[in-house]
Each structure stands twice: as C-alpha cells, then as structure tokens.
Design an enzyme around this catalytic site. Structure first.
Site, PDB file in Angstrom:
ATOM      1  N   ASN A  72       0.831  -1.191   0.000  1.00 14.79           N
ATOM      2  CA  ASN A  72       0.000   0.000   0.000  1.00 14.79           C
ATOM      3  C   ASN A  72       0.875   1.254   0.000  1.00 14.79           C
ATOM      4  O   ASN A  72       2.082   1.185   0.260  1.00 14.79           O
ATOM      5  CB  ASN A  72      -0.897   0.018   1.239  1.00 14.79           C
ATOM      6  CG  ASN A  72      -2.093  -0.894   1.105  1.00 14.79           C
ATOM      7  OD1 ASN A  72      -2.716  -0.957   0.054  1.00 14.79           O
ATOM      8  ND2 ASN A  72      -2.418  -1.617   2.172  1.00 14.79           N
ATOM      9  N   CYS A  81      -4.212  -7.480  -3.899  1.00 14.33           N
ATOM     10  CA  CYS A  81      -4.860  -6.342  -4.547  1.00 14.33           C
ATOM     11  C   CYS A  81      -5.353  -6.819  -5.907  1.00 14.33           C
ATOM     12  O   CYS A  81      -4.549  -7.237  -6.749  1.00 14.33           O
ATOM     13  CB  CYS A  81      -3.883  -5.182  -4.703  1.00 14.33           C
ATOM     14  SG  CYS A  81      -4.536  -3.775  -5.634  1.00 14.33           S
ATOM     15  N   ASN A  83      -6.952  -5.175  -8.498  1.00 14.48           N
ATOM     16  CA  ASN A  83      -6.538  -4.341  -9.626  1.00 14.48           C
ATOM     17  C   ASN A  83      -5.034  -4.420  -9.824  1.00 14.48           C
ATOM     18  O   ASN A  83      -4.546  -4.404 -10.957  1.00 14.48           O
ATOM     19  CB  ASN A  83      -6.973  -2.889  -9.401  1.00 14.48           C
ATOM     20  CG  ASN A  83      -8.458  -2.696  -9.589  1.00 14.48           C
ATOM     21  OD1 ASN A  83      -9.068  -3.333 -10.438  1.00 14.48           O
ATOM     22  ND2 ASN A  83      -9.054  -1.811  -8.803  1.00 14.48           N
ATOM     23  N   CYS A 210     -11.253  -0.566  -6.473  1.00 10.09           N
ATOM     24  CA  CYS A 210     -10.580  -1.551  -5.632  1.00 10.09           C
ATOM     25  C   CYS A 210     -11.038  -2.924  -6.089  1.00 10.09           C
ATOM     26  O   CYS A 210     -12.224  -3.255  -5.965  1.00 10.09           O
ATOM     27  CB  CYS A 210     -10.919  -1.329  -4.156  1.00 10.09           C
ATOM     28  SG  CYS A 210     -10.263  -2.595  -3.056  1.00 10.09           S
ATOM     29  N   GLY A 211     -10.123  -3.716  -6.619  1.00 11.71           N
ATOM     30  CA  GLY A 211     -10.499  -5.004  -7.193  1.00 11.71           C
ATOM     31  C   GLY A 211     -11.050  -5.989  -6.187  1.00 11.71           C
ATOM     32  O   GLY A 211     -12.083  -6.625  -6.411  1.00 11.71           O
ATOM     33  N   THR A 212     -10.368  -6.127  -5.042  1.00 14.00           N
ATOM     34  CA  THR A 212     -10.884  -7.034  -4.024  1.00 14.00           C
ATOM     35  C   THR A 212     -12.191  -6.492  -3.438  1.00 14.00           C
ATOM     36  O   THR A 212     -13.063  -7.251  -3.016  1.00 14.00           O
ATOM     37  CB  THR A 212      -9.853  -7.256  -2.903  1.00 14.00           C
ATOM     38  OG1 THR A 212      -9.401  -5.981  -2.412  1.00 14.00           O
ATOM     39  CG2 THR A 212      -8.669  -8.076  -3.399  1.00 14.00           C
TER      40      THR A 212
END
Length: 275
Positions: A72, A81, A83, A210-212
């Site tokens: 991060n 992550c 993305n 945010c992918g997740t």
C-alpha cells in the site's frame, strides 16, 4: 538503475518494477514506498500524475510464472490487490514474461496464495485482463452491512445512492471501528445501480477502484438476494457488472448457499500502462 513503470487498473494506480534480476530491496522499505506514492511530491508518471495507490514488484518464482509483491502507499503489505493483480499480469506481458502453460494463462503467487491471469485483449497500452481470485468462505453480517475476506478484509454496505455518501468521514469511521480491530477493514458502498465507492485502508482515502472490494461487493449483492447481471444455468456461474468511479469491471463466480461460499471467482477489467 531500476526502471519504474506506472499502471492504472480502472483508475487504481500503481508503481511497478521488475525485480527478477536486480536488487530491489530499497523498494521494499516503507519510507521509500511512502515517498514514491506521495500524491504531492512522489513519483511523476508520464502523464504528469504524482504518486500512486501502491507499489508492486514482480519477482521470480521457482514453481510458477512469477511472484507479485504488493505494498500500500503507506508501505504496509501482506495482502492481495485485485486491480494490482490485473496490472502486474499486464506488466508481465509487456516485459516479455511468457506463461509456462500452453493456453497462455499465467500462474502467479501473491500474499493470499496462487492466482491465474490472462490478457484477453490488447489495444496499445490498454489491456483487458482477467484474474482468478481466491475462493470466499463465509460472509458475516456486521454493523449495517457484511464482512468478508476476498484476499483482503472488506466491509460492504448497500446504500440507496453512493453519490450521497461522505466517504472520507463515514468510510474512515467504519475502517477504524472496533469491530474490525486490530487489522481494520476496507469499506465499500454499493447501490441499486451497482455503483461502488471504496475507502481503502493503507491508502487511508477513497480510491477510484478496488479489485478485491468490487469482488466483495458482487458476492455481498448475491448474498443479499439481488439479481446478477447474467447467469449460466448449466454451470451455475453468475456475473455482476459493477461500476467503479471511472471504469466498469465484472466479477463472476459459482455460489453455494449453505454454508455460504463463492468458488471459482474471477475479476475482469482494464489495465493500462501510463506511458
């Protein structure tokens, strides 16, 4: 000298570097990461944008195609992550890493285990990438929403209109709520139009995607009984099309109701080299 690259996954942006042959230990230093990701004085991308939401290092793997290290913007790591995963697959494709599998699908390691990734479309610096996420086992009702782990800890709340949410104050308050102590949780709001806004821990601000988090929203929507965007009766696979702040992404998976699970979970969306 280590070359730094900038990638955007639906607006979620990352500094990316190749750590297969060079010593990149200094880029694992939290202070270095925070400095490069700083939005006022950090790394300057080709388009002039400063800083990033995170930093990733692609390193070698003895058993798989590569390993993904994700950090991060505050230097914290140890999480997945979505993305970032799509962007590092696009980066591997860019720098000539070849998948061992004949079908062209990468197998890579991340903090939460093994993932697969595939470049579905190439259009210059823009690519559409699909990655397999981890299976989700369990979803817990908490506060006014749901908690689940999609490779990173997420809280999802259904609201009438995400545009009406003061995400900086409400998101921050929930992110630090004692319910999620000590690790905290990312906070997502999703509405009837499938628009999603996310307050990310580690970034400590709203991110454009945010992918997740999008994955968590899709699974939570299904758990709440809301209809998917499409479904395949034969396989049992369902798909949710979700709208992040800038781009659309899709999440597809096979649900199981008792106990609640989401298996064979995939996240698909754009990954762009900012050159």
């Amino acid at each position: 000298m280590i070359d730094l690259f900038k990638y955007s996954g639906a607006g979620n942006d990352f500094i990316v570097l190749d750590g297969r042959t060079e010593n990149v230990d200094k880029y694992r230093n939290p202070q270095t990461i925070s400095r490069l990701c700083d939005r006022e004085s950090g790394y300057v991308a080709a388009d002039g944008r400063l800083g990033a939401d995170g930093l990733m290092i692609l390193t070698s793997s003895q058993a798989n195609d590569f390993r993904m290290e994700y950090y991060n913007s505050d230097g914290s790591g140890g999480m997945m992550c979505g993305n970032g995963g799509r962007c590092i697959v696009a980066f591997a494709d860019q720098i000539g890493v070849k998948p061992a599998a004949k079908d062209g699908v990468y197998v890579f390691e991340a903090a939460d285990g093994l993932h697969t990734g595939e470049v579905l479309e190439r259009n210059g610096n823009d690519k559409i990438v699909r990655i397999k996420m981890i299976d989700v086992n369990g979803i817990e009702p908490v506060l006014d929403g749901y908690f689940l782990n999609t490779g990173t800890r997420h809280y999802v709340q259904y609201v009438p209109d995400v545009e009406c949410i003061d995400i900086d104050s409400v998101g921050k308050r929930i992110r630090w709520d004692e319910t999620f102590a000590p690790e905290g949780a990312n906070v997502n709001f999703v509405d009837q139009n499938r628009k999603v806004r996310t307050f990310e821990k580690g970034v400590e601000a709203e991110t454009l995607a945010c992918g997740t988090g999008l994955t968590a929203c899709a699974i939570a929507l299904h758990h709440m009984g809301l209809a998917p965007s499409s479904a395949d009766a034969e396989s049992g696979r369902i798909r949710f099309l979700l709208h992040a702040r800038r781009d659309d992404l899709s999440v597809d998976f096979i649900p199981c109701q008792s106990p609640y699970e989401a298996k064979s979970v995939y996240l698909t969306g754009p990954a762009t080299w900012i050159k």
